[in-house]
Design an enzyme around this catalytic site. Structure first.
Site, mmCIF file in Angstrom:
data_model
loop_
_atom_site.group_PDB
_atom_site.id
_atom_site.type_symbol
_atom_site.label_atom_id
_atom_site.label_comp_id
_atom_site.label_asym_id
_atom_site.label_seq_id
_atom_site.Cartn_x
_atom_site.Cartn_y
_atom_site.Cartn_z
ATOM 1 N N CYS A 1 44.537 30.539 49.641
ATOM 2 C CA CYS A 1 43.700 31.523 50.350
ATOM 3 C C CYS A 1 42.391 30.945 50.867
ATOM 4 O O CYS A 1 41.737 31.550 51.713
ATOM 5 C CB CYS A 1 43.421 32.717 49.442
ATOM 6 S SG CYS A 1 44.915 33.574 48.960
ATOM 7 N N HIS B 1 37.240 36.705 52.332
ATOM 8 C CA HIS B 1 38.695 36.706 52.181
ATOM 9 C C HIS B 1 39.112 38.091 51.697
ATOM 10 O O HIS B 1 38.447 38.686 50.848
ATOM 11 C CB HIS B 1 39.113 35.628 51.171
ATOM 12 C CG HIS B 1 40.550 35.725 50.771
ATOM 13 N ND1 HIS B 1 41.567 35.819 51.701
ATOM 14 C CD2 HIS B 1 41.146 35.775 49.539
ATOM 15 C CE1 HIS B 1 42.722 35.899 51.056
ATOM 16 N NE2 HIS B 1 42.496 35.887 49.760
ATOM 17 N N ASN C 1 46.647 41.041 51.783
ATOM 18 C CA ASN C 1 46.130 39.679 51.591
ATOM 19 C C ASN C 1 46.975 38.717 52.436
ATOM 20 O O ASN C 1 48.127 38.464 52.119
ATOM 21 C CB ASN C 1 46.210 39.320 50.102
ATOM 22 C CG ASN C 1 45.672 37.921 49.795
ATOM 23 O OD1 ASN C 1 45.441 37.127 50.699
ATOM 24 N ND2 ASN C 1 45.507 37.634 48.528
HETATM 25 O O1 UT7 Z 1 43.949 35.822 47.176
HETATM 26 C C1 UT7 Z 1 44.003 34.949 46.107
HETATM 27 C C2 UT7 Z 1 43.391 35.497 44.901
HETATM 28 N N1 UT7 Z 1 44.076 36.671 44.441
HETATM 29 C C3 UT7 Z 1 43.387 37.666 44.011
HETATM 30 O O2 UT7 Z 1 42.188 37.620 44.101
HETATM 31 C C4 UT7 Z 1 44.089 38.805 43.329
HETATM 32 C C5 UT7 Z 1 43.354 39.136 42.064
HETATM 33 N N2 UT7 Z 1 43.918 40.235 41.297
HETATM 34 C C6 UT7 Z 1 43.958 41.501 41.726
HETATM 35 O O3 UT7 Z 1 43.663 41.812 42.840
HETATM 36 C C7 UT7 Z 1 44.333 42.582 40.702
HETATM 37 O O4 UT7 Z 1 44.309 42.020 39.412
HETATM 38 C C8 UT7 Z 1 45.717 43.219 40.964
HETATM 39 C C9 UT7 Z 1 45.639 44.129 42.188
HETATM 40 C C10 UT7 Z 1 46.757 42.150 41.162
HETATM 41 C C11 UT7 Z 1 46.095 44.100 39.769
HETATM 42 O O5 UT7 Z 1 45.103 45.060 39.513
HETATM 43 P P1 UT7 Z 1 44.551 45.274 38.009
HETATM 44 O O6 UT7 Z 1 43.590 46.374 38.061
HETATM 45 O O7 UT7 Z 1 44.065 43.942 37.534
HETATM 46 O O8 UT7 Z 1 45.844 45.752 37.250
HETATM 47 P P2 UT7 Z 1 46.592 45.082 36.007
HETATM 48 O O9 UT7 Z 1 47.250 43.818 36.410
HETATM 49 O O10 UT7 Z 1 45.670 45.073 34.842
HETATM 50 O O11 UT7 Z 1 47.717 46.165 35.734
HETATM 51 C C12 UT7 Z 1 47.409 47.503 35.330
HETATM 52 C C13 UT7 Z 1 48.701 48.265 35.167
HETATM 53 C C14 UT7 Z 1 49.736 47.535 34.299
HETATM 54 O O12 UT7 Z 1 50.420 48.506 33.526
HETATM 55 P P3 UT7 Z 1 50.019 48.775 31.997
HETATM 56 O O13 UT7 Z 1 50.198 47.443 31.309
HETATM 57 O O14 UT7 Z 1 48.583 49.206 32.030
HETATM 58 O O15 UT7 Z 1 50.977 49.832 31.574
HETATM 59 C C15 UT7 Z 1 50.696 46.969 35.318
HETATM 60 O O16 UT7 Z 1 52.000 46.784 34.817
HETATM 61 O O17 UT7 Z 1 49.326 48.468 36.440
HETATM 62 C C16 UT7 Z 1 50.694 48.036 36.392
HETATM 63 N N3 UT7 Z 1 51.078 47.555 37.698
HETATM 64 C C17 UT7 Z 1 51.534 48.356 38.671
HETATM 65 N N4 UT7 Z 1 51.746 49.684 38.727
HETATM 66 C C18 UT7 Z 1 52.216 50.203 39.884
HETATM 67 C C19 UT7 Z 1 51.036 46.273 38.174
HETATM 68 N N5 UT7 Z 1 51.459 46.243 39.450
HETATM 69 C C20 UT7 Z 1 51.787 47.522 39.783
HETATM 70 C C21 UT7 Z 1 52.258 48.121 40.963
HETATM 71 N N6 UT7 Z 1 52.466 49.451 40.969
HETATM 72 N N7 UT7 Z 1 52.504 47.418 42.082
#
Ligand code: UT7
Length: 319
Positions: A112, A246, A276
């Protein structure tokens, strides 16, 4: 000698995939995706449409906007994670397609952050007199390395391309650049295979990410970059006219804008419509802000990116 931006362009593939389309593929919801990322839709390349196809449209737009002849371009630097081929690099493919004459053509592969790396490489060539008018592109077909059964990643990414033409000038232009990397984090965001490490039988190479952990390092690193840019350039609150980050996640962008003490109205946001797009996100956001008239000549811009590797970079630019 410095480099300044004389033209920008972008291109998005026609097909739009909404969060509702993704609800039919994986266990997710429009509400979750918008709340956690700010993304509503993304563009997906058509079958057979390659990164160099997207890149060539964006590059033509940038060359037209600059009002220069393609033959006057004397260097091509492409940032991409998803090149058409192992080689020739996407820069060479563009050179042939756009009728650009003999000149250095290369690609940089820093996920990225690839556009910021590419821009910095081109700027250094101008500063040392090795190039006068580089074309710099960020282009991706991220859809090709997405595991469409993995809800944690497939909802995040999209395809697109953005480009800028730089020109040698006696005043900057690109005032300040900073690049960084830390390979110790490689396992948090990577692909499961590649060329000399081939995918297990019959499978395609897929992106993997521990999103939550990436999120924390991304915010910390981007805030550190903000502090560095402010300190090294003696910037005061209100000096930066536009923040062009970004576009990975609206929450990451908002945290960085807060550190920069810049209101969200002064941040160019495309994440809702593009998702993204990795290397393409910054040049596409830049072109969006320039073409809709928000970014004006003389404005001070801060570009910042963070991505797989981890890699990161920033550019302070007088437009
Ligand atoms: O561009 C390069 C760099 N990349 C980034 O900067 C991305 C960085 N990360 C992020 O943007 C975020 O961490 C995400 C958008 C990927 C995830 O958001 P989050 O608030 O960190 O969520 P999480 O990974 O802590 O997941 C929370 C919950 C989990 O369920 P439980 O364990 O709380 O029951 C996940 O399983 O959300 C669940 N989950 C989803 N639910 C519905 C994960 N993906 C999904 C989904 N739909 N697509």
């Amino acid at each position: 000698m410095y480099s300044r931006i004389i033209g920008t362009g972008r291109y998005l593939p026609e097909r739009v995939m909404t969060n509702f389309d993704l609800e039919k593929l994986v266990d997710t919801s429009d509400e979750w995706i918008r709340a956690r990322t700010g993304i509503s839709e993304r563009h997906i390349a058509a079958e057979g449409e390659t990164t160099s196809d997207l890149a060539s449209h964006a590059a033509r737009n940038a060359i037209d906007a600059a009002g220069v002849e393609p033959e006057s371009i004397d260097m091509i630097v492409v940032g991409t994670t998803t090149p058409d081929l192992v080689f020739p690099n996407v820069g060479c493919l563009l050179q042939e397609r756009l009728g650009i004459g003999a000149c250095p053509a290369l690609s940089v592969e820093t996920a990225c952050s690839s556009f910021i790396y590419a821009l910095t490489v081109a700027d250094q060539f101008v500063r040392t007199g090795l190039a006068k008018r580089p074309l710099v592109v960020g282009a991706e077909t991220m859809s090709r390395i997405i595991d469409w059964t993995d809800r944690e990643t497939c909802v995040l990414f999209g395809d697109g391309a953005g480009a800028v033409v730089l020109d040698a000038a006696s005043e900057p232009g690109i005032i300040f650049s900073s690049l960084g990397a830390d390979g110790r984090y490689r396992q948090l965001l990577d692909t499961d295979s590649g060329i000399s490490q081939p995918p297990p039988d019959g499978k395609k190479t897929s992106l993997r990410m521990k999103g939550n952990e990436v999120f924390k390092v991304a915010v910390r690193t981007l805030e550190g970059m903000v502090d560095e840019v402010i300190e090294k350039n003696n910037l005061k609150q209100g000096d930066i006219d536009w923040f062009v980050p970004h576009q990975a996640n609206l929450r990451i962008i908002a945290a960085t804008a807060k550190r920069l003490k810049i209101p969200m109205e002064r941040v160019i946001l495309t994440v809702a419509e593009h998702g993204n797009t990795s290397a393409a996100s910054i040049p596409m956001a830049l072109d969006t802000g320039i073409r809709d008239g928000r970014i004006k000549r003389g404005d001070l811009l801060l570009l910042e990116a963070f991505g797989g590797g981890f890699t990161w970079g920033s550019s302070l630019i007088r437009y």
